[in-house]
Design a protein around this motif. Structure first.
Motif, PDB file in Angstrom:
ATOM      1  N   THR A   1      -2.159   5.069  -0.799  1.00 52.64           N
ATOM      2  CA  THR A   1      -2.997   4.358  -1.650  1.00 52.64           C
ATOM      3  C   THR A   1      -4.315   4.908  -1.768  1.00 52.64           C
ATOM      4  OG1 THR A   1      -1.733   2.229  -1.079  1.00 52.64           O
ATOM      5  CG2 THR A   1      -3.952   1.878  -2.241  1.00 52.64           C
ATOM      6  N   GLU A   2      -5.040   5.256  -0.835  1.00 52.90           N
ATOM      7  CA  GLU A   2      -6.429   5.987  -0.909  1.00 52.90           C
ATOM      8  C   GLU A   2      -6.408   7.228  -1.679  1.00 52.90           C
ATOM      9  OE1 GLU A   2      -8.064   6.409   3.071  1.00 52.90           O
ATOM     10  OE2 GLU A   2      -8.019   4.207   3.444  1.00 52.90           O
ATOM     11  N   ILE A   3      -5.375   7.940  -1.446  1.00 49.91           N
ATOM     12  CA  ILE A   3      -5.432   9.307  -1.990  1.00 49.91           C
ATOM     13  C   ILE A   3      -5.359   9.100  -3.452  1.00 49.91           C
ATOM     14  CG2 ILE A   3      -4.376  11.618  -2.078  1.00 49.91           C
ATOM     15  CD1 ILE A   3      -4.134  11.305   0.818  1.00 49.91           C
ATOM     16  N   VAL A   4      -4.152   8.330  -3.830  1.00 49.56           N
ATOM     17  CA  VAL A   4      -3.757   8.154  -5.486  1.00 49.56           C
ATOM     18  C   VAL A   4      -4.906   7.522  -5.988  1.00 49.56           C
ATOM     19  CG1 VAL A   4      -2.347   6.869  -6.678  1.00 49.56           C
ATOM     20  CG2 VAL A   4      -1.365   8.023  -4.920  1.00 49.56           C
ATOM     21  N   ALA A   5      -5.703   6.629  -5.430  1.00 50.31           N
ATOM     22  CA  ALA A   5      -6.949   5.940  -6.071  1.00 50.31           C
ATOM     23  C   ALA A   5      -8.012   7.179  -6.378  1.00 50.31           C
ATOM     24  CB  ALA A   5      -7.671   4.870  -5.196  1.00 50.31           C
ATOM     25  N   GLY A   6      -8.185   8.087  -5.383  1.00 51.47           N
ATOM     26  CA  GLY A   6      -8.879   8.926  -5.446  1.00 51.47           C
ATOM     27  C   GLY A   6      -8.570  10.261  -6.737  1.00 51.47           C
ATOM     28  N   LEU A   7      -7.307  10.162  -7.181  1.00 58.41           N
ATOM     29  CA  LEU A   7      -6.613  10.995  -8.228  1.00 58.41           C
ATOM     30  C   LEU A   7      -6.846  10.124  -9.531  1.00 58.41           C
ATOM     31  CD1 LEU A   7      -3.787  12.801  -6.394  1.00 58.41           C
ATOM     32  CD2 LEU A   7      -5.877  13.533  -6.878  1.00 58.41           C
ATOM     33  N   GLY A   8      -7.215   8.794  -9.231  1.00 56.60           N
ATOM     34  CA  GLY A   8      -7.422   8.119 -10.691  1.00 56.60           C
ATOM     35  C   GLY A   8      -6.237   7.142 -11.070  1.00 56.60           C
ATOM     36  N   GLY A   9      -5.577   7.156  -9.727  1.00 60.24           N
ATOM     37  CA  GLY A   9      -4.217   6.257 -10.171  1.00 60.24           C
ATOM     38  C   GLY A   9      -4.323   4.859  -9.158  1.00 60.24           C
ATOM     39  N   SER A  10      -3.233   4.398  -9.081  1.00 58.98           N
ATOM     40  CA  SER A  10      -3.192   3.067  -8.099  1.00 58.98           C
ATOM     41  C   SER A  10      -1.685   2.895  -7.645  1.00 58.98           C
ATOM     42  CB  SER A  10      -3.359   1.797  -8.960  1.00 58.98           C
ATOM     43  OG  SER A  10      -2.579   1.410  -9.808  1.00 58.98           O
ATOM     44  N   VAL A  11      -1.749   2.381  -6.331  1.00 58.68           N
ATOM     45  CA  VAL A  11      -0.375   2.001  -5.967  1.00 58.68           C
ATOM     46  C   VAL A  11      -0.049   0.646  -5.766  1.00 58.68           C
ATOM     47  CG1 VAL A  11       1.143   2.142  -3.760  1.00 58.68           C
ATOM     48  CG2 VAL A  11      -0.301   4.195  -4.618  1.00 58.68           C
ATOM     49  N   ASP A  12       0.914  -0.089  -6.197  1.00 51.97           N
ATOM     50  CA  ASP A  12       1.224  -1.385  -6.253  1.00 51.97           C
ATOM     51  C   ASP A  12       2.343  -1.537  -4.987  1.00 51.97           C
ATOM     52  OD1 ASP A  12      -0.460  -1.849  -8.323  1.00 51.97           O
ATOM     53  OD2 ASP A  12       1.249  -1.250  -9.750  1.00 51.97           O
ATOM     54  N   ALA A  13       1.981  -2.254  -4.080  1.00 49.74           N
ATOM     55  CA  ALA A  13       3.011  -2.321  -2.930  1.00 49.74           C
ATOM     56  C   ALA A  13       3.503  -3.841  -3.050  1.00 49.74           C
ATOM     57  CB  ALA A  13       2.333  -2.209  -1.644  1.00 49.74           C
ATOM     58  N   GLY A  14       4.973  -4.095  -3.124  1.00 51.88           N
ATOM     59  CA  GLY A  14       5.550  -5.119  -3.377  1.00 51.88           C
ATOM     60  C   GLY A  14       6.045  -5.232  -2.044  1.00 51.88           C
ATOM     61  N   THR A  15       6.995  -6.288  -1.765  1.00 52.08           N
ATOM     62  CA  THR A  15       7.327  -6.677  -0.385  1.00 52.08           C
ATOM     63  C   THR A  15       8.563  -5.526  -0.082  1.00 52.08           C
ATOM     64  OG1 THR A  15       9.041  -8.075  -1.585  1.00 52.08           O
ATOM     65  CG2 THR A  15       7.196  -8.903  -0.531  1.00 52.08           C
ATOM     66  N   ILE A  16       9.193  -4.931  -0.949  1.00 52.37           N
ATOM     67  CA  ILE A  16      10.303  -3.831  -0.598  1.00 52.37           C
ATOM     68  C   ILE A  16       9.875  -2.707  -1.291  1.00 52.37           C
ATOM     69  CG2 ILE A  16      12.430  -3.238  -0.905  1.00 52.37           C
ATOM     70  CD1 ILE A  16      13.217  -6.129  -0.714  1.00 52.37           C
ATOM     71  N   ASP A  17       9.597  -2.745  -2.539  1.00 49.42           N
ATOM     72  CA  ASP A  17       9.467  -1.421  -3.331  1.00 49.42           C
ATOM     73  C   ASP A  17       7.806  -0.988  -3.616  1.00 49.42           C
ATOM     74  OD1 ASP A  17      12.031  -0.767  -3.388  1.00 49.42           O
ATOM     75  OD2 ASP A  17      11.967  -1.781  -5.347  1.00 49.42           O
ATOM     76  N   LEU A  18       7.471   0.155  -3.698  1.00 52.86           N
ATOM     77  CA  LEU A  18       6.188   0.597  -4.199  1.00 52.86           C
ATOM     78  C   LEU A  18       6.164   1.250  -5.568  1.00 52.86           C
ATOM     79  CD1 LEU A  18       4.938   2.706  -1.248  1.00 52.86           C
ATOM     80  CD2 LEU A  18       4.147   0.300  -1.453  1.00 52.86           C
ATOM     81  N   ALA A  19       4.963   1.094  -6.174  1.00 47.82           N
ATOM     82  CA  ALA A  19       4.972   1.554  -7.342  1.00 47.82           C
ATOM     83  C   ALA A  19       3.649   2.293  -7.692  1.00 47.82           C
ATOM     84  CB  ALA A  19       5.240   0.850  -8.773  1.00 47.82           C
ATOM     85  N   ALA A  20       3.701   3.844  -8.061  1.00 50.57           N
ATOM     86  CA  ALA A  20       2.312   4.317  -8.338  1.00 50.57           C
ATOM     87  C   ALA A  20       2.272   4.342  -9.989  1.00 50.57           C
ATOM     88  CB  ALA A  20       2.035   5.734  -7.971  1.00 50.57           C
ATOM     89  N   THR A  21       0.824   4.213 -10.454  1.00 45.24           N
ATOM     90  CA  THR A  21       0.507   4.075 -11.645  1.00 45.24           C
ATOM     91  C   THR A  21      -0.712   5.104 -11.860  1.00 45.24           C
ATOM     92  OG1 THR A  21       1.013   1.919 -11.762  1.00 45.24           O
ATOM     93  CG2 THR A  21      -0.140   2.695 -13.705  1.00 45.24           C
ATOM     94  N   PHE A  22      -0.477   6.106 -12.923  1.00 45.67           N
ATOM     95  CA  PHE A  22      -1.488   6.921 -13.350  1.00 45.67           C
ATOM     96  C   PHE A  22      -1.429   6.539 -14.771  1.00 45.67           C
ATOM     97  CE2 PHE A  22      -0.008   9.006  -9.602  1.00 45.67           C
ATOM     98  CZ  PHE A  22      -1.263   9.160  -9.047  1.00 45.67           C
TER      99      PHE A  22
END
Length: 82
Positions: A49-70
């Motif tokens: 999450t920290e690294i993706v944010a540094g690259l201009g994106g975000s990580v959404d952590a659900g209870t089971i799955d994750l998703a990255a958004t750029f």
């Protein structure tokens, strides 16, 4: 000895998150298979999450799955079964 093992597992999670963050930045759409399979998933998610944010994106952590958004691209993150 147990503390050393936990530190090694944490380091493994951090290395995997760093690797995966770079790969995620290049994916335009679709699904990504995470490379980390260890027990420190929360540490992996934290660092990713920290690294993706540094690259201009975000990580959404659900209870089971994750998703990255750029920008407006959303990438599902799946963990392989062990």
């Amino acid at each position: 000895m147990r503390e050393g093992r936990l530190i090694n597992q944490r380091d493994e999670a951090i290395r995997a998150a760093m690797r995966d963050a770079g790969i995620l930045a290049g994916i335009l759409e679709g699904e990504f298979q995470a490379t980390y399979r260890g027990p420190e998933r929360s540490e992996y998610v934290r660092v990713l999450t920290e690294i993706v944010a540094g690259l201009g994106g975000s990580v959404d952590a659900g209870t089971i799955d994750l998703a990255a958004t750029f920008d407006e691209r959303r990438i599902q993150i799946r963990f392989a079964s062990r």
